[in-house]
Motif scaffolding. Structure first.
Motif, mmCIF file in Angstrom:
data_model
loop_
_atom_site.group_PDB
_atom_site.id
_atom_site.type_symbol
_atom_site.label_atom_id
_atom_site.label_comp_id
_atom_site.label_asym_id
_atom_site.label_seq_id
_atom_site.Cartn_x
_atom_site.Cartn_y
_atom_site.Cartn_z
ATOM 1 N N ALA A 3 29.379 -68.602 33.430
ATOM 2 C CA ALA A 3 28.915 -67.310 33.953
ATOM 3 C C ALA A 3 27.979 -66.640 32.950
ATOM 4 C CB ALA A 3 30.108 -66.412 34.259
ATOM 5 N N PHE A 4 28.318 -66.701 31.670
ATOM 6 C CA PHE A 4 27.461 -66.119 30.637
ATOM 7 C C PHE A 4 26.095 -66.797 30.621
ATOM 8 C CE2 PHE A 4 25.654 -66.139 26.396
ATOM 9 C CZ PHE A 4 25.621 -64.791 26.111
ATOM 10 N N LEU A 5 26.078 -68.132 30.721
ATOM 11 C CA LEU A 5 24.811 -68.860 30.682
ATOM 12 C C LEU A 5 23.955 -68.557 31.903
ATOM 13 C CD1 LEU A 5 26.001 -72.299 29.308
ATOM 14 C CD2 LEU A 5 24.743 -70.499 28.095
ATOM 15 N N ARG A 6 24.573 -68.395 33.067
ATOM 16 C CA ARG A 6 23.808 -68.033 34.262
ATOM 17 C C ARG A 6 23.165 -66.662 34.091
ATOM 18 N NH1 ARG A 6 27.831 -70.717 36.756
ATOM 19 N NH2 ARG A 6 29.099 -68.879 37.120
ATOM 20 N N ALA A 7 23.887 -65.737 33.494
ATOM 21 C CA ALA A 7 23.385 -64.372 33.322
ATOM 22 C C ALA A 7 22.406 -64.250 32.161
ATOM 23 C CB ALA A 7 24.559 -63.414 33.115
ATOM 24 N N ASN A 8 22.507 -65.117 31.161
ATOM 25 C CA ASN A 8 21.701 -64.998 29.941
ATOM 26 C C ASN A 8 21.056 -66.331 29.572
ATOM 27 O OD1 ASN A 8 22.656 -62.211 29.125
ATOM 28 N ND2 ASN A 8 24.590 -63.313 29.290
ATOM 29 N N SER A 9 20.319 -66.899 30.483
ATOM 30 C CA SER A 9 19.747 -68.218 30.252
ATOM 31 C C SER A 9 18.787 -68.212 29.074
ATOM 32 C CB SER A 9 19.007 -68.702 31.494
ATOM 33 O OG SER A 9 18.418 -69.949 31.244
ATOM 34 N N ARG A 10 18.941 -69.188 28.196
ATOM 35 C CA ARG A 10 18.061 -69.353 27.043
ATOM 36 C C ARG A 10 17.234 -70.638 27.196
ATOM 37 N NH1 ARG A 10 16.929 -65.191 24.784
ATOM 38 N NH2 ARG A 10 16.422 -66.281 22.902
ATOM 39 N N ASP A 11 17.319 -71.295 28.351
ATOM 40 C CA ASP A 11 16.534 -72.500 28.594
ATOM 41 C C ASP A 11 15.055 -72.123 28.705
ATOM 42 O OD1 ASP A 11 19.012 -73.656 28.712
ATOM 43 O OD2 ASP A 11 18.994 -73.956 30.876
ATOM 44 N N ARG A 12 14.174 -73.061 28.284
ATOM 45 C CA ARG A 12 12.738 -72.789 28.312
ATOM 46 C C ARG A 12 11.984 -73.978 28.872
ATOM 47 N NH1 ARG A 12 11.200 -71.387 22.305
ATOM 48 N NH2 ARG A 12 9.661 -72.901 22.933
ATOM 49 N N VAL A 13 10.974 -73.681 29.673
ATOM 50 C CA VAL A 13 10.058 -74.713 30.137
ATOM 51 C C VAL A 13 8.980 -74.858 29.073
ATOM 52 C CG1 VAL A 13 8.448 -75.406 31.931
ATOM 53 C CG2 VAL A 13 10.518 -74.170 32.548
ATOM 54 N N LEU A 14 8.848 -76.060 28.512
ATOM 55 C CA LEU A 14 7.874 -76.288 27.448
ATOM 56 C C LEU A 14 6.564 -76.855 27.969
ATOM 57 C CD1 LEU A 14 10.140 -77.826 24.657
ATOM 58 C CD2 LEU A 14 9.465 -75.448 24.983
ATOM 59 N N LEU A 15 6.608 -77.515 29.110
ATOM 60 C CA LEU A 15 5.410 -78.155 29.648
ATOM 61 C C LEU A 15 5.552 -78.264 31.156
ATOM 62 C CD1 LEU A 15 2.828 -79.697 28.489
ATOM 63 C CD2 LEU A 15 4.105 -81.770 28.974
ATOM 64 N N GLY A 16 4.492 -77.988 31.883
ATOM 65 C CA GLY A 16 4.504 -78.124 33.335
ATOM 66 C C GLY A 16 5.201 -76.969 34.023
ATOM 67 N N ASP A 17 5.587 -77.237 35.264
ATOM 68 C CA ASP A 17 6.219 -76.226 36.108
ATOM 69 C C ASP A 17 7.417 -76.861 36.805
ATOM 70 O OD1 ASP A 17 6.832 -74.092 37.756
ATOM 71 O OD2 ASP A 17 5.201 -74.488 39.171
ATOM 72 N N THR A 18 8.624 -76.423 36.454
ATOM 73 C CA THR A 18 9.826 -77.050 37.009
ATOM 74 C C THR A 18 10.014 -76.783 38.489
ATOM 75 O OG1 THR A 18 11.167 -75.173 36.324
ATOM 76 C CG2 THR A 18 11.057 -77.043 34.810
ATOM 77 N N SER A 19 9.415 -75.718 39.012
ATOM 78 C CA SER A 19 9.630 -75.405 40.434
ATOM 79 C C SER A 19 8.916 -76.391 41.349
ATOM 80 C CB SER A 19 9.183 -73.976 40.744
ATOM 81 O OG SER A 19 7.797 -73.835 40.507
ATOM 82 N N SER A 20 7.838 -77.031 40.873
ATOM 83 C CA SER A 20 7.112 -77.984 41.717
ATOM 84 C C SER A 20 7.148 -79.412 41.177
ATOM 85 C CB SER A 20 5.658 -77.532 41.864
ATOM 86 O OG SER A 20 5.016 -77.537 40.606
ATOM 87 N N ALA A 21 7.822 -79.634 40.074
ATOM 88 C CA ALA A 21 7.823 -80.962 39.445
ATOM 89 C C ALA A 21 8.685 -81.953 40.218
ATOM 90 C CB ALA A 21 8.320 -80.858 38.013
ATOM 91 N N MET A 22 8.211 -83.193 40.265
ATOM 92 C CA MET A 22 8.998 -84.289 40.836
ATOM 93 C C MET A 22 9.869 -84.922 39.751
ATOM 94 S SD MET A 22 8.286 -84.659 44.072
ATOM 95 C CE MET A 22 8.658 -86.323 44.489
ATOM 96 N N VAL A 23 9.413 -84.846 38.491
ATOM 97 C CA VAL A 23 10.147 -85.378 37.360
ATOM 98 C C VAL A 23 10.292 -84.262 36.332
ATOM 99 C CG1 VAL A 23 10.130 -87.045 35.461
ATOM 100 C CG2 VAL A 23 9.264 -87.714 37.707
ATOM 101 N N VAL A 24 11.528 -83.976 35.958
ATOM 102 C CA VAL A 24 11.790 -82.988 34.915
ATOM 103 C C VAL A 24 12.521 -83.707 33.784
ATOM 104 C CG1 VAL A 24 12.933 -80.829 34.318
ATOM 105 C CG2 VAL A 24 11.932 -81.107 36.591
ATOM 106 N N ILE A 25 11.907 -83.695 32.614
ATOM 107 C CA ILE A 25 12.522 -84.277 31.431
ATOM 108 C C ILE A 25 13.325 -83.167 30.770
ATOM 109 C CG2 ILE A 25 12.126 -85.381 29.202
ATOM 110 C CD1 ILE A 25 9.383 -86.318 30.408
#
Length: 101
Positions: free
Chosen positions: A31-53
């Protein structure tokens, strides 16, 4: 949350500690991680990507460096529909919002 809290209690045996971990602590962390996400997109766009590394720590930057060495810039990654996501916490891995960045 349990009335006694999430911390280890002095008289608890390992079984009680294990139950507290899986029944209360892990859901609280998720629940804490959902509310306070620290994940970052470093390259590209995850919303339209077919492959996410998905990577963590220094290796995430090394993945981006390797893609740049192959001639894949941020714009080219978007064209190829590839993205690199750097996760801040690897366990428990947040599964509900990982690619909504």
């Amino acid at each position: 949350l349990p009335p006694s809290g999430l911390n280890i209690q002095q008289p608890d045996d390992w079984n009680t500690q294990e139950k507290r971990m899986y029944a209360h602590k892990l859901p609280a962390v998720s629940a804490f991680l959902r509310a306070n996400s620290r994940d970052r997109v470093l390259l590209g766009d995850t919303s339209s990507a077919m492959v996410v590394i998905i990577s963590a720590g220094v290796s995430a930057f090394e993945v981006v460096e390797a893609l740049h060495a192959l001639g894949i810039s941020d714009l080219r990654a978007r064209e190829l529909r590839v993205a690199v996501l750097k996760v801040a916490v690897v366990w428990p891995l947040e599964t509900e919002g990982g690619c909504e960045h």
